[in-house]
Design a protein around this motif. Structure first.
Motif, PDB file in Angstrom:
ATOM      1  N   PRO A  46     -16.544  30.873 -10.887  1.00 11.69           N
ATOM      2  CA  PRO A  46     -15.455  31.819 -11.073  1.00 11.69           C
ATOM      3  C   PRO A  46     -16.290  33.318 -11.429  1.00 11.69           C
ATOM      4  O   PRO A  46     -17.559  33.238 -11.345  1.00 11.69           O
ATOM      5  N   GLY A  47     -15.656  34.332 -11.665  1.00 10.65           N
ATOM      6  CA  GLY A  47     -16.366  35.609 -11.788  1.00 10.65           C
ATOM      7  C   GLY A  47     -17.091  35.512 -12.955  1.00 10.65           C
ATOM      8  O   GLY A  47     -18.351  36.444 -12.938  1.00 10.65           O
ATOM      9  N   GLU A  48     -16.642  35.057 -14.168  1.00 11.27           N
ATOM     10  CA  GLU A  48     -17.460  34.998 -15.408  1.00 11.27           C
ATOM     11  C   GLU A  48     -17.461  33.871 -15.932  1.00 11.27           C
ATOM     12  O   GLU A  48     -16.489  32.911 -15.993  1.00 11.27           O
ATOM     13  N   VAL A  49     -18.564  33.354 -16.599  1.00  8.64           N
ATOM     14  CA  VAL A  49     -18.621  31.890 -17.117  1.00  8.64           C
ATOM     15  C   VAL A  49     -19.271  32.223 -18.675  1.00  8.64           C
ATOM     16  O   VAL A  49     -20.166  32.997 -18.667  1.00  8.64           O
ATOM     17  N   PRO A  50     -18.521  31.517 -19.669  1.00  9.77           N
ATOM     18  CA  PRO A  50     -18.856  31.488 -20.807  1.00  9.77           C
ATOM     19  C   PRO A  50     -20.402  30.937 -21.196  1.00  9.77           C
ATOM     20  O   PRO A  50     -20.908  29.971 -20.280  1.00  9.77           O
ATOM     21  N   GLU A  51     -21.123  31.380 -22.208  1.00 13.48           N
ATOM     22  CA  GLU A  51     -22.603  30.923 -22.326  1.00 13.48           C
ATOM     23  C   GLU A  51     -22.522  29.605 -22.695  1.00 13.48           C
ATOM     24  O   GLU A  51     -21.551  29.049 -23.409  1.00 13.48           O
ATOM     25  N   GLY A  52     -23.630  28.844 -22.286  1.00 15.09           N
ATOM     26  CA  GLY A  52     -23.815  27.617 -22.765  1.00 15.09           C
ATOM     27  C   GLY A  52     -23.425  26.360 -21.851  1.00 15.09           C
ATOM     28  O   GLY A  52     -23.480  25.261 -22.434  1.00 15.09           O
ATOM     29  N   VAL A  53     -22.963  26.759 -20.827  1.00 15.09           N
ATOM     30  CA  VAL A  53     -22.208  25.851 -20.043  1.00 15.09           C
ATOM     31  C   VAL A  53     -22.415  26.083 -18.541  1.00 15.09           C
ATOM     32  O   VAL A  53     -22.361  27.208 -18.167  1.00 15.09           O
ATOM     33  N   SER A  54     -22.491  25.226 -17.556  1.00 16.22           N
ATOM     34  CA  SER A  54     -22.634  25.253 -16.197  1.00 16.22           C
ATOM     35  C   SER A  54     -21.604  26.079 -15.654  1.00 16.22           C
ATOM     36  O   SER A  54     -20.214  25.692 -15.835  1.00 16.22           O
ATOM     37  N   PRO A  55     -21.800  26.869 -14.479  1.00 18.61           N
ATOM     38  CA  PRO A  55     -20.619  27.468 -13.752  1.00 18.61           C
ATOM     39  C   PRO A  55     -20.017  26.687 -12.892  1.00 18.61           C
ATOM     40  O   PRO A  55     -18.725  26.512 -12.808  1.00 18.61           O
ATOM     41  N   ALA A  56     -20.574  25.237 -12.581  1.00 17.32           N
ATOM     42  CA  ALA A  56     -19.775  24.233 -11.948  1.00 17.32           C
ATOM     43  C   ALA A  56     -18.989  23.474 -12.644  1.00 17.32           C
ATOM     44  O   ALA A  56     -17.649  23.117 -12.323  1.00 17.32           O
ATOM     45  N   LEU A  57     -19.351  23.389 -13.926  1.00 16.79           N
ATOM     46  CA  LEU A  57     -18.304  22.775 -14.769  1.00 16.79           C
ATOM     47  C   LEU A  57     -17.012  23.376 -15.149  1.00 16.79           C
ATOM     48  O   LEU A  57     -16.166  23.211 -15.326  1.00 16.79           O
ATOM     49  N   VAL A  58     -17.472  24.711 -15.415  1.00 19.47           N
ATOM     50  CA  VAL A  58     -16.495  25.849 -15.824  1.00 19.47           C
ATOM     51  C   VAL A  58     -15.289  25.765 -14.485  1.00 19.47           C
ATOM     52  O   VAL A  58     -14.295  25.843 -14.701  1.00 19.47           O
ATOM     53  N   ALA A  59     -15.992  25.819 -13.392  1.00 22.93           N
ATOM     54  CA  ALA A  59     -14.905  25.700 -12.099  1.00 22.93           C
ATOM     55  C   ALA A  59     -14.116  24.593 -12.067  1.00 22.93           C
ATOM     56  O   ALA A  59     -13.189  24.818 -11.760  1.00 22.93           O
ATOM     57  N   LEU A  60     -14.694  23.367 -12.164  1.00 23.27           N
ATOM     58  CA  LEU A  60     -13.859  22.014 -12.476  1.00 23.27           C
ATOM     59  C   LEU A  60     -12.838  22.417 -13.527  1.00 23.27           C
ATOM     60  O   LEU A  60     -11.774  21.760 -12.943  1.00 23.27           O
ATOM     61  N   LEU A 186     -20.789  15.180 -12.368  1.00 26.66           N
ATOM     62  CA  LEU A 186     -22.117  15.572 -13.077  1.00 26.66           C
ATOM     63  C   LEU A 186     -22.377  16.977 -12.575  1.00 26.66           C
ATOM     64  O   LEU A 186     -22.292  17.211 -11.373  1.00 26.66           O
ATOM     65  N   CYS A 187     -22.436  17.749 -13.323  1.00 26.82           N
ATOM     66  CA  CYS A 187     -22.692  19.358 -13.155  1.00 26.82           C
ATOM     67  C   CYS A 187     -23.867  20.182 -13.635  1.00 26.82           C
ATOM     68  O   CYS A 187     -24.440  19.563 -14.653  1.00 26.82           O
ATOM     69  N   ALA A 188     -24.431  20.698 -12.668  1.00 20.40           N
ATOM     70  CA  ALA A 188     -25.586  21.804 -13.029  1.00 20.40           C
ATOM     71  C   ALA A 188     -25.706  22.983 -12.310  1.00 20.40           C
ATOM     72  O   ALA A 188     -25.585  22.671 -11.066  1.00 20.40           O
ATOM     73  N   GLY A 189     -25.819  23.885 -13.016  1.00 18.79           N
ATOM     74  CA  GLY A 189     -25.900  25.290 -12.324  1.00 18.79           C
ATOM     75  C   GLY A 189     -24.657  25.599 -11.351  1.00 18.79           C
ATOM     76  O   GLY A 189     -23.357  25.204 -11.846  1.00 18.79           O
TER      77      GLY A 189
END
Length: 207
Positions: A46-60, A186-189
């Motif tokens: 996504p365009g912006e991601v909250p701190e402390g969590v991977s962009p991949a998990l947020v996208a899911l 499983l998500c990372a980066g």
């Protein structure tokens, strides 16, 4: 102050630049990850991601969660900005009990105990099981695990970092429940890996 169910929405970050296309793209990657277990897949975040969590998990979360899919977030995963972000962009109801969740997201620590609390579906409706999303430090560099089953030719070796022996033992028990059981990402980066309930997982003996 603009709030939704007590969550401060004043500083919620941007989601996908094109919400429909962004979610469709991530969904295709997620389905490919479950069809080809253990293969590392890259997503467009996504365009912006909250701190402390991977962009991949947020996208899911942005792709899979909606107002009809109760979500449980581990208390130590991100902070209140993650909860506000997900609620704002998806309308998902957040639940306090993992057993009520259709989706659950957690860091690697303690996730083995979480598995036992999630819905495994019903004999007539195995699709009513929960899906688990786990943020890990990396998808390589950890203890070796051998996977076999549908979507895998012979076996494949994976080595995500940060996961305990207890987690892999719990995932082995999860597989033995098939066709019931929990599917896992499983998500990372900017990367993810699928571990469907149909995959048999065994720790590789070192040495």
């Amino acid at each position: 102050m603009s709030q939704m169910s007590g969550l401060d929405l004043r500083h919620v970050g941007r989601g996908f630049v094109d919400p429909v296309a962004g979610a469709q793209g991530v969904f295709r990657v997620a389905m490919s990850a479950l069809a080809r277990p253990g293969l590392v897949q890259e997503i467009t975040p996504p365009g912006e991601v909250p701190e402390g969590v991977s962009p991949a998990l947020v996208a899911l979360l942005l792709t899979l969660a909606d107002f009809e899919t109760p979500l449980w977030l581990a208390p130590d995963l991100g902070d209140e900005s993650l909860r506000a972000y997900v609620r704002f962009h998806t309308g998902v109801p957040l639940v306090d009990d993992p057993a009520l969740a259709m989706f659950a997201a957690s860091g690697a620590e303690g996730v083995d105990a979480l598995l036992a609390q999630l819905s495994i579906g019903e004999d007539r409706y195995p699709d009513r099981s929960a899906t688990l999303l786990v943020d890990v430090p990396a998808l390589t560099g950890g203890q070796g695990v051998r996977a076999s089953g549908p979507g895998i030719r012979n076996t494949v070796t994976l080595s995500p970092a940060g996961l305990s022996t207890a987690f892999w033992e719990a995932m082995g028990e999860n597989h033995r429940l098939y066709p019931l059981g929990v599917d896992c990402f499983l998500c990372a980066g900017h990367e993810m890996m699928g571990l469907p309930r149909s995959s048999a997982l065994a720790l590789m003996v070192e040495g």
